[in-house]
Write a protein that holds these residues in place. Structure first.
Motif, PDB file in Angstrom:
ATOM      1  N   HIS A  59       0.859  -1.185   0.000  1.00 34.74           N
ATOM      2  CA  HIS A  59       0.000   0.000   0.000  1.00 34.74           C
ATOM      3  C   HIS A  59       0.894   1.233   0.000  1.00 34.74           C
ATOM      4  N   GLY A  60       0.654   2.147  -0.943  1.00 36.33           N
ATOM      5  CA  GLY A  60       1.477   3.342  -1.067  1.00 36.33           C
ATOM      6  C   GLY A  60       0.810   4.571  -0.485  1.00 36.33           C
ATOM      7  N   ILE A  61       1.497   5.700  -0.584  1.00 39.88           N
ATOM      8  CA  ILE A  61       1.020   6.948   0.011  1.00 39.88           C
ATOM      9  C   ILE A  61      -0.343   7.337  -0.533  1.00 39.88           C
ATOM     10  N   GLU A  62      -0.537   7.245  -1.843  1.00 38.66           N
ATOM     11  CA  GLU A  62      -1.813   7.671  -2.422  1.00 38.66           C
ATOM     12  C   GLU A  62      -2.953   6.763  -1.971  1.00 38.66           C
ATOM     13  N   GLU A  63      -2.720   5.466  -1.909  1.00 41.05           N
ATOM     14  CA  GLU A  63      -3.775   4.557  -1.479  1.00 41.05           C
ATOM     15  C   GLU A  63      -4.137   4.792  -0.014  1.00 41.05           C
ATOM     16  N   ILE A  64      -3.132   5.043   0.812  1.00 42.76           N
ATOM     17  CA  ILE A  64      -3.388   5.325   2.228  1.00 42.76           C
ATOM     18  C   ILE A  64      -4.157   6.634   2.369  1.00 42.76           C
ATOM     19  N   THR A  65      -3.746   7.648   1.613  1.00 44.26           N
ATOM     20  CA  THR A  65      -4.453   8.934   1.650  1.00 44.26           C
ATOM     21  C   THR A  65      -5.896   8.776   1.212  1.00 44.26           C
ATOM     22  N   GLU A  66      -6.117   7.982   0.179  1.00 45.16           N
ATOM     23  CA  GLU A  66      -7.478   7.769  -0.318  1.00 45.16           C
ATOM     24  C   GLU A  66      -8.358   7.133   0.755  1.00 45.16           C
ATOM     25  N   GLY A  67      -7.783   6.243   1.560  1.00 45.33           N
ATOM     26  CA  GLY A  67      -8.548   5.659   2.654  1.00 45.33           C
ATOM     27  C   GLY A  67      -9.054   6.709   3.619  1.00 45.33           C
ATOM     28  N   ILE A  90       0.472  12.748   5.184  1.00 46.69           N
ATOM     29  CA  ILE A  90      -0.897  12.573   4.683  1.00 46.69           C
ATOM     30  C   ILE A  90      -1.791  13.715   5.156  1.00 46.69           C
ATOM     31  N   ALA A  91      -1.616  14.166   6.396  1.00 45.62           N
ATOM     32  CA  ALA A  91      -2.398  15.289   6.905  1.00 45.62           C
ATOM     33  C   ALA A  91      -2.175  16.539   6.060  1.00 45.62           C
ATOM     34  N   GLN A  92      -0.929  16.774   5.655  1.00 41.13           N
ATOM     35  CA  GLN A  92      -0.636  17.931   4.806  1.00 41.13           C
ATOM     36  C   GLN A  92      -1.301  17.808   3.441  1.00 41.13           C
ATOM     37  N   LYS A  93      -1.291  16.602   2.880  1.00 42.10           N
ATOM     38  CA  LYS A  93      -1.955  16.395   1.594  1.00 42.10           C
ATOM     39  C   LYS A  93      -3.454  16.692   1.702  1.00 42.10           C
ATOM     40  N   GLN A  99      -9.651  19.071   2.133  1.00 42.31           N
ATOM     41  CA  GLN A  99     -10.410  18.022   2.805  1.00 42.31           C
ATOM     42  C   GLN A  99     -10.566  18.288   4.305  1.00 42.31           C
ATOM     43  N   ALA A 100      -9.738  19.178   4.852  1.00 40.94           N
ATOM     44  CA  ALA A 100      -9.716  19.424   6.288  1.00 40.94           C
ATOM     45  C   ALA A 100      -9.758  20.917   6.572  1.00 40.94           C
ATOM     46  N   ARG A 101     -10.247  21.263   7.753  1.00 39.98           N
ATOM     47  CA  ARG A 101     -10.313  22.678   8.119  1.00 39.98           C
ATOM     48  C   ARG A 101      -9.018  23.151   8.778  1.00 39.98           C
ATOM     49  N   ALA A 102      -8.221  22.232   9.287  1.00 38.39           N
ATOM     50  CA  ALA A 102      -6.911  22.531   9.861  1.00 38.39           C
ATOM     51  C   ALA A 102      -6.138  21.227   9.932  1.00 38.39           C
ATOM     52  N   ALA A 103      -4.812  21.343  10.033  1.00 34.53           N
ATOM     53  CA  ALA A 103      -3.982  20.140  10.122  1.00 34.53           C
ATOM     54  C   ALA A 103      -2.820  20.371  11.069  1.00 34.53           C
ATOM     55  N   ILE A 104      -2.445  19.277  11.735  1.00 30.69           N
ATOM     56  CA  ILE A 104      -1.268  19.260  12.600  1.00 30.69           C
ATOM     57  C   ILE A 104      -0.404  18.091  12.148  1.00 30.69           C
ATOM     58  N   ALA A 105       0.820  18.393  11.744  1.00 31.63           N
ATOM     59  CA  ALA A 105       1.747  17.381  11.231  1.00 31.63           C
ATOM     60  C   ALA A 105       2.907  17.250  12.213  1.00 31.63           C
ATOM     61  N   ILE A 106       2.975  16.124  12.918  1.00 37.16           N
ATOM     62  CA  ILE A 106       3.946  15.918  13.985  1.00 37.16           C
ATOM     63  C   ILE A 106       5.063  15.006  13.485  1.00 37.16           C
ATOM     64  N   ALA A 186       5.559  13.029 -10.761  1.00 32.57           N
ATOM     65  CA  ALA A 186       4.208  12.804 -10.235  1.00 32.57           C
ATOM     66  C   ALA A 186       4.280  12.019  -8.929  1.00 32.57           C
ATOM     67  N   SER A 187       5.094  12.484  -8.011  1.00 35.44           N
ATOM     68  CA  SER A 187       5.267  11.765  -6.755  1.00 35.44           C
ATOM     69  C   SER A 187       4.031  11.866  -5.872  1.00 35.44           C
ATOM     70  N   PRO A 188       3.611  10.752  -5.248  1.00 36.94           N
ATOM     71  CA  PRO A 188       2.495  10.814  -4.301  1.00 36.94           C
ATOM     72  C   PRO A 188       2.856  11.564  -3.020  1.00 36.94           C
ATOM     73  N   ALA A 189       4.147  11.873  -2.832  1.00 39.79           N
ATOM     74  CA  ALA A 189       4.575  12.649  -1.670  1.00 39.79           C
ATOM     75  C   ALA A 189       4.522  14.154  -1.925  1.00 39.79           C
ATOM     76  N   ALA A 190       4.014  14.565  -3.082  1.00 41.79           N
ATOM     77  CA  ALA A 190       3.909  15.992  -3.408  1.00 41.79           C
ATOM     78  C   ALA A 190       2.745  16.622  -2.661  1.00 41.79           C
ATOM     79  N   VAL A 191       2.956  17.836  -2.179  1.00 40.55           N
ATOM     80  CA  VAL A 191       1.928  18.612  -1.482  1.00 40.55           C
ATOM     81  C   VAL A 191       1.939  20.023  -2.068  1.00 40.55           C
ATOM     82  N   ASP A 192       0.762  20.598  -2.290  1.00 36.83           N
ATOM     83  CA  ASP A 192       0.664  21.971  -2.794  1.00 36.83           C
ATOM     84  C   ASP A 192       0.935  22.937  -1.641  1.00 36.83           C
ATOM     85  N   THR A 193       2.195  23.266  -1.423  1.00 39.34           N
ATOM     86  CA  THR A 193       2.568  24.119  -0.296  1.00 39.34           C
ATOM     87  C   THR A 193       2.267  25.593  -0.549  1.00 39.34           C
ATOM     88  N   LYS A 194       1.894  25.955  -1.763  1.00 38.41           N
ATOM     89  CA  LYS A 194       1.607  27.353  -2.088  1.00 38.41           C
ATOM     90  C   LYS A 194       0.123  27.684  -2.025  1.00 38.41           C
TER      91      LYS A 194
END
Length: 265
Positions: A59-67, A90-93, A99-106, A186-194
């Motif tokens: 199971h990869g990052i995208e599949e886990i995120t989709e869950g 995943i929280a950042q993605k 999908q979320a109103r706020a996120a905390i990435a520890i 097209a990495s599944p670890a990409a996040v739109d940081t902008k």
């Protein structure tokens, strides 16, 4: 009367979702609606996951995120997402996607664009990355590997206890995907940081973390420098990768609650 804000807690590699039990109780008492779903293939308990390790394999990052996307669509309102380690990635993605109103990435797993690769991080990932065939397999840590990667900032006896209580097999694929993210278009670890339209984000780093050394968490934070949305950073200099479920978990938990309150959530 408004419903409580949902809080989706996302565990990291090699740790079962039941490790969030203490956090869930504190968040529930604070008026939130917490839930901690597992990754695809995780069993309902630590023992069940260990007994069926093959279920978590490949199971990869995208599949886990989709869950977690599917979990969120079942909720009455957009949640706060709190993730540890790969759960922080995943929280950042999820936050960047709206999908979320706020996120905390520890101690978040490295997103695309993070360049530092400290030796401690390399050593922590070697149980998986040293063998390319592990990409499609489930991999378990030994007690000593767990102590180096998770429990180096706490007494060894406590590290061993946490290993017995929470450690589970994990898929090798996410580590391979994260380690090659900067070489993949097209990495599944990409996040739109902008993305300036997202909700607030808090990144937490542990100064003694071997699995996600603080320089990695700081590098992720710096990638958000040009975003108009709120991005905050908090360092816990004496904490390692076990900081969310070891004896000092409450300090981290209470800080996140105070931060959410400061954001009006």
């Amino acid at each position: 009367m408004s419903l409580p804000t949902p809080v989706v807690m996302i565990h990291g590699l090699w740790i079962h979702s039941d490790s969030w039990q203490n956090w869930m109780e504190v968040y529930r008492q604070a008026g939130y609606q917490p839930l901690a779903p597992g990754w695809p293939g995780d069993g309902g308990t630590v023992a069940a996951t260990r007994e069926n390790a093959d279920a978590v394999a490949n199971h990869g990052i995208e599949e886990i995120t989709e869950g977690y996307r599917r979990v969120i669509t079942s909720l009455d309102s957009a949640p706060v997402v709190i993730g540890h380690s790969f759960g922080g990635l995943i929280a950042q993605k999820l936050l960047a996607e709206g999908q979320a109103r706020a996120a905390i990435a520890i101690d978040p797993g490295q997103i695309k664009g993070v360049k530092p690769v400290p030796l401690a991080q390399i050593r922590s990932g070697l149980p998986v990355l040293a063998h390319p065939s592990n990409k499609k397999k489930a991999v378990s840590l030994t007690r000593d590997q767990f102590h180096y990667g998770f429990g180096n900032a706490i007494p060894e006896a406590e590290s061993d206890e946490l290993f017995e209580r929470w450690a589970i097999p994990g898929p090798g694929r996410p580590l391979f995907e994260a380690s090659t993210a900067n070489f993949s278009k097209a990495s599944p670890a990409a996040v739109d940081t902008k993305n300036g339209d997202r909700g607030p984000l808090l990144i937490v780093g542990g100064g003694k973390d071997h699995t996600v050394p603080e320089v990695v968490a700081e590098a992720a934070y710096k990638l958000y420098a040009d975003a108009e949305a709120t991005t905050d950073y908090k360092s816990f200099p004496d904490r390692g990768h076990s900081l969310v479920f070891d004896h000092g978990w409450k300090e981290i938990c209470q800080f996140t609650l105070a931060w959410l309150e400061s954001q009006g959530i």
